[in-house]
Design a protein around this motif. Structure first.
Motif, PDB file in Angstrom:
ATOM      1  N   THR A  34       0.866  -1.116   0.009  1.00 40.37           N
ATOM      2  CA  THR A  34      -0.070  -0.030   0.009  1.00 40.37           C
ATOM      3  C   THR A  34       0.925   1.163  -0.005  1.00 40.37           C
ATOM      4  OG1 THR A  34      -1.761  -1.234   1.434  1.00 40.37           O
ATOM      5  CG2 THR A  34      -1.857   1.149   1.235  1.00 40.37           C
ATOM      6  N   SER A  35       0.593   2.045  -0.930  1.00 44.33           N
ATOM      7  CA  SER A  35       1.390   3.373  -1.026  1.00 44.33           C
ATOM      8  C   SER A  35       2.963   3.189  -1.028  1.00 44.33           C
ATOM      9  CB  SER A  35       1.136   4.333   0.180  1.00 44.33           C
ATOM     10  OG  SER A  35      -0.410   4.412  -0.178  1.00 44.33           O
ATOM     11  N   GLY A  36       3.451   2.333  -1.538  1.00 42.41           N
ATOM     12  CA  GLY A  36       4.908   1.898  -1.362  1.00 42.41           C
ATOM     13  C   GLY A  36       5.418   1.288  -0.418  1.00 42.41           C
ATOM     14  N   THR A  37       4.715   0.831   0.646  1.00 40.81           N
ATOM     15  CA  THR A  37       5.036   0.122   1.683  1.00 40.81           C
ATOM     16  C   THR A  37       4.533  -1.169   1.776  1.00 40.81           C
ATOM     17  OG1 THR A  37       5.070   2.281   3.093  1.00 40.81           O
ATOM     18  CG2 THR A  37       5.113  -0.080   4.209  1.00 40.81           C
ATOM     19  N   TYR A  38       5.550  -2.152   1.743  1.00 41.98           N
ATOM     20  CA  TYR A  38       5.278  -3.429   1.717  1.00 41.98           C
ATOM     21  C   TYR A  38       4.878  -4.099   3.207  1.00 41.98           C
ATOM     22  CZ  TYR A  38       6.877  -3.824  -3.049  1.00 41.98           C
ATOM     23  OH  TYR A  38       7.080  -3.545  -4.316  1.00 41.98           O
ATOM     24  N   THR A  39       3.973  -4.872   3.487  1.00 43.26           N
ATOM     25  CA  THR A  39       3.651  -5.564   4.635  1.00 43.26           C
ATOM     26  C   THR A  39       3.937  -7.142   4.527  1.00 43.26           C
ATOM     27  OG1 THR A  39       2.090  -3.903   5.349  1.00 43.26           O
ATOM     28  CG2 THR A  39       2.039  -5.919   6.391  1.00 43.26           C
ATOM     29  N   TYR A  40       4.534  -7.776   5.598  1.00 39.18           N
ATOM     30  CA  TYR A  40       5.053  -9.091   5.484  1.00 39.18           C
ATOM     31  C   TYR A  40       4.319  -9.683   6.853  1.00 39.18           C
ATOM     32  CZ  TYR A  40       8.394  -7.564   2.026  1.00 39.18           C
ATOM     33  OH  TYR A  40       8.981  -7.163   0.930  1.00 39.18           O
ATOM     34  N   ASN A  41       3.422 -10.635   6.533  1.00 38.20           N
ATOM     35  CA  ASN A  41       2.913 -11.313   7.927  1.00 38.20           C
ATOM     36  C   ASN A  41       3.406 -12.773   7.699  1.00 38.20           C
ATOM     37  OD1 ASN A  41       1.180 -11.904   9.904  1.00 38.20           O
ATOM     38  ND2 ASN A  41      -0.632 -10.878   8.987  1.00 38.20           N
ATOM     39  N   TYR A  42       3.952 -13.115   8.826  1.00 42.21           N
ATOM     40  CA  TYR A  42       4.688 -14.380   8.891  1.00 42.21           C
ATOM     41  C   TYR A  42       3.901 -15.533  10.083  1.00 42.21           C
ATOM     42  CZ  TYR A  42       8.620 -12.434   6.691  1.00 42.21           C
ATOM     43  OH  TYR A  42       9.272 -11.620   5.765  1.00 42.21           O
ATOM     44  N   GLN A  43       3.822 -16.788   9.571  1.00 42.85           N
ATOM     45  CA  GLN A  43       3.190 -17.833  10.266  1.00 42.85           C
ATOM     46  C   GLN A  43       4.404 -18.787  10.425  1.00 42.85           C
ATOM     47  OE1 GLN A  43      -0.914 -19.404  10.093  1.00 42.85           O
ATOM     48  NE2 GLN A  43       0.171 -21.499   9.699  1.00 42.85           N
ATOM     49  N   PHE A 105       3.528 -12.376  13.247  1.00 42.06           N
ATOM     50  CA  PHE A 105       4.838 -11.793  13.368  1.00 42.06           C
ATOM     51  C   PHE A 105       4.916 -10.879  11.736  1.00 42.06           C
ATOM     52  CE2 PHE A 105       5.373 -16.084  15.124  1.00 42.06           C
ATOM     53  CZ  PHE A 105       6.210 -15.694  16.276  1.00 42.06           C
ATOM     54  N   LEU A 106       4.730  -9.497  12.169  1.00 38.69           N
ATOM     55  CA  LEU A 106       4.294  -8.460  11.143  1.00 38.69           C
ATOM     56  C   LEU A 106       5.657  -7.635  11.028  1.00 38.69           C
ATOM     57  CD1 LEU A 106       1.109  -7.595  10.045  1.00 38.69           C
ATOM     58  CD2 LEU A 106       2.630  -5.665  10.490  1.00 38.69           C
ATOM     59  N   LEU A 107       5.834  -7.141   9.869  1.00 37.57           N
ATOM     60  CA  LEU A 107       6.939  -6.257   9.612  1.00 37.57           C
ATOM     61  C   LEU A 107       6.663  -5.429   8.347  1.00 37.57           C
ATOM     62  CD1 LEU A 107       9.240  -6.693   7.174  1.00 37.57           C
ATOM     63  CD2 LEU A 107      10.039  -8.594   8.992  1.00 37.57           C
ATOM     64  N   PRO A 113       9.725  -7.838  -1.998  1.00 35.99           N
ATOM     65  CA  PRO A 113       9.915  -9.269  -1.680  1.00 35.99           C
ATOM     66  C   PRO A 113      11.075  -9.960  -2.436  1.00 35.99           C
ATOM     67  CG  PRO A 113       7.504  -9.050  -2.300  1.00 35.99           C
ATOM     68  CD  PRO A 113       8.240  -7.688  -2.551  1.00 35.99           C
ATOM     69  N   GLY A 114      11.683 -10.702  -1.736  1.00 37.62           N
ATOM     70  CA  GLY A 114      12.790 -11.485  -2.056  1.00 37.62           C
ATOM     71  C   GLY A 114      13.140 -12.655  -1.197  1.00 37.62           C
ATOM     72  N   SER A 115      14.316 -13.359  -1.416  1.00 43.08           N
ATOM     73  CA  SER A 115      14.567 -14.492  -0.607  1.00 43.08           C
ATOM     74  C   SER A 115      15.491 -13.916   0.645  1.00 43.08           C
ATOM     75  CB  SER A 115      15.072 -15.619  -1.184  1.00 43.08           C
ATOM     76  OG  SER A 115      15.685 -16.632  -0.454  1.00 43.08           O
ATOM     77  N   VAL A 116      15.002 -14.293   1.821  1.00 43.34           N
ATOM     78  CA  VAL A 116      15.801 -13.960   3.079  1.00 43.34           C
ATOM     79  C   VAL A 116      16.018 -15.187   4.002  1.00 43.34           C
ATOM     80  CG1 VAL A 116      14.836 -11.643   2.932  1.00 43.34           C
ATOM     81  CG2 VAL A 116      13.806 -13.464   4.512  1.00 43.34           C
ATOM     82  N   ALA A 117      16.729 -14.904   5.071  1.00 44.09           N
ATOM     83  CA  ALA A 117      17.275 -16.095   5.760  1.00 44.09           C
ATOM     84  C   ALA A 117      16.237 -15.996   7.225  1.00 44.09           C
ATOM     85  CB  ALA A 117      18.547 -16.232   6.265  1.00 44.09           C
ATOM     86  N   PHE A 118      16.027 -17.218   7.525  1.00 39.02           N
ATOM     87  CA  PHE A 118      15.274 -17.220   8.940  1.00 39.02           C
ATOM     88  C   PHE A 118      15.881 -18.037   9.959  1.00 39.02           C
ATOM     89  CE2 PHE A 118      12.896 -20.938   7.112  1.00 39.02           C
ATOM     90  CZ  PHE A 118      12.723 -21.591   8.397  1.00 39.02           C
ATOM     91  N   SER A 119      15.620 -17.944  11.124  1.00 39.79           N
ATOM     92  CA  SER A 119      16.499 -18.860  12.170  1.00 39.79           C
ATOM     93  C   SER A 119      15.399 -19.076  13.278  1.00 39.79           C
ATOM     94  CB  SER A 119      17.617 -18.176  12.684  1.00 39.79           C
ATOM     95  OG  SER A 119      18.439 -19.328  13.601  1.00 39.79           O
ATOM     96  N   THR A 120      15.243 -20.144  14.012  1.00 39.04           N
ATOM     97  CA  THR A 120      14.529 -20.358  15.047  1.00 39.04           C
ATOM     98  C   THR A 120      15.415 -21.184  16.186  1.00 39.04           C
ATOM     99  OG1 THR A 120      13.441 -22.468  14.383  1.00 39.04           O
ATOM    100  CG2 THR A 120      12.166 -20.661  13.806  1.00 39.04           C
ATOM    101  N   GLY A 130      16.515 -21.484   7.509  1.00 40.75           N
ATOM    102  CA  GLY A 130      15.838 -21.773   6.334  1.00 40.75           C
ATOM    103  C   GLY A 130      15.758 -20.521   5.680  1.00 40.75           C
ATOM    104  N   GLN A 131      15.090 -20.532   4.568  1.00 41.74           N
ATOM    105  CA  GLN A 131      14.765 -19.512   3.798  1.00 41.74           C
ATOM    106  C   GLN A 131      13.046 -19.041   3.508  1.00 41.74           C
ATOM    107  OE1 GLN A 131      17.091 -17.488   1.868  1.00 41.74           O
ATOM    108  NE2 GLN A 131      18.557 -18.402   3.280  1.00 41.74           N
ATOM    109  N   THR A 132      12.831 -18.110   3.518  1.00 37.03           N
ATOM    110  CA  THR A 132      11.521 -17.723   3.532  1.00 37.03           C
ATOM    111  C   THR A 132      11.640 -16.435   2.373  1.00 37.03           C
ATOM    112  OG1 THR A 132       9.467 -17.282   4.346  1.00 37.03           O
ATOM    113  CG2 THR A 132      11.509 -16.124   5.440  1.00 37.03           C
ATOM    114  N   THR A 133      10.233 -15.871   2.587  1.00 39.59           N
ATOM    115  CA  THR A 133      10.311 -14.216   1.577  1.00 39.59           C
ATOM    116  C   THR A 133      10.279 -13.127   2.587  1.00 39.59           C
ATOM    117  OG1 THR A 133       9.047 -15.584   0.019  1.00 39.59           O
ATOM    118  CG2 THR A 133       8.959 -12.935   0.098  1.00 39.59           C
ATOM    119  N   GLY A 134      11.058 -12.336   2.293  1.00 42.33           N
ATOM    120  CA  GLY A 134      11.104 -10.835   3.080  1.00 42.33           C
ATOM    121  C   GLY A 134      11.620  -9.803   2.186  1.00 42.33           C
ATOM    122  N   PRO A 135      11.867  -8.735   3.048  1.00 41.35           N
ATOM    123  CA  PRO A 135      12.205  -7.491   2.190  1.00 41.35           C
ATOM    124  C   PRO A 135      13.591  -7.617   1.717  1.00 41.35           C
ATOM    125  CG  PRO A 135      11.854  -7.080   4.424  1.00 41.35           C
ATOM    126  CD  PRO A 135      11.394  -8.380   4.172  1.00 41.35           C
TER     127      PRO A 135
END
Length: 146
Positions: A34-43, A105-107, A113-120, A130-135
């Motif tokens: 929305t208006s140039g801002t991306y919202t990423y909502n993770y599950q 989990f929202l940012l 969007p592109g490929s980003v690393a995640f860790s738990t 692993g890898q997921t989608t993020g900014p």
């Protein structure tokens, strides 16, 4: 056990250990713009037999804001050309349960969007990467000298 105070230490120790990629953790994301801002909502889908108390993303972009699920604290840590976005459960009842899922989990970011690393980290302090989608901020290509 105070998880907030030890989370940074847990991440630092986890980064020093050899990463162990396992298919037992799935990070789903929905994105909107929305208006140039991306919202990423993770599950987070936890397909293991142990609860998860920490989740982080390493993204090559500037983060505008974050939101956390109930019972989780989040923080944004700029590191050189990347940003570490991390969330930690404040107590066991709020963990991502074994064989369960947790969303919220929202940012936000201006980066697409592109490929980003995640860790738990799980309740046994085992790290899952692993890898997921993020900014991902677009990279500029220098123009050739003419």
């Amino acid at each position: 056990m105070c998880r907030q105070g030890c989370f940074g230490l847990c991440i630092a120790v986890g980064l020093l250990l050899v990463s162990d990629v396992r298919a037992g953790i799935v990070v789903d994301v929905s994105t909107s713009q929305t208006s140039g801002t991306y919202t990423y909502n993770y599950q987070i889908e936890n397909q293991t037999a142990v609860g998860l108390f920490a989740f982080s993303l390493t993204v090559p972009a500037v983060i505008g804001s974050i939101q956390s699920p109930n019972g989780w604290d989040g923080s944004i840590v700029p590191i050189l050309d990347e940003t570490l976005v991390q969330w930690v459960s404040t107590d066991f009842p709020f963990d991502v349960p074994a064989s369960g899922a947790l969303s919220g989990f929202l940012l936000t970011s201006n980066a697409p969007p592109g490929s980003v690393a995640f860790s738990t980290l799980d309740d046994n302090f085992s790290q899952f990467d692993g890898q997921t989608t993020g900014p991902v901020a677009p990279t500029s290509t220098p123009e050739p000298a003419g």
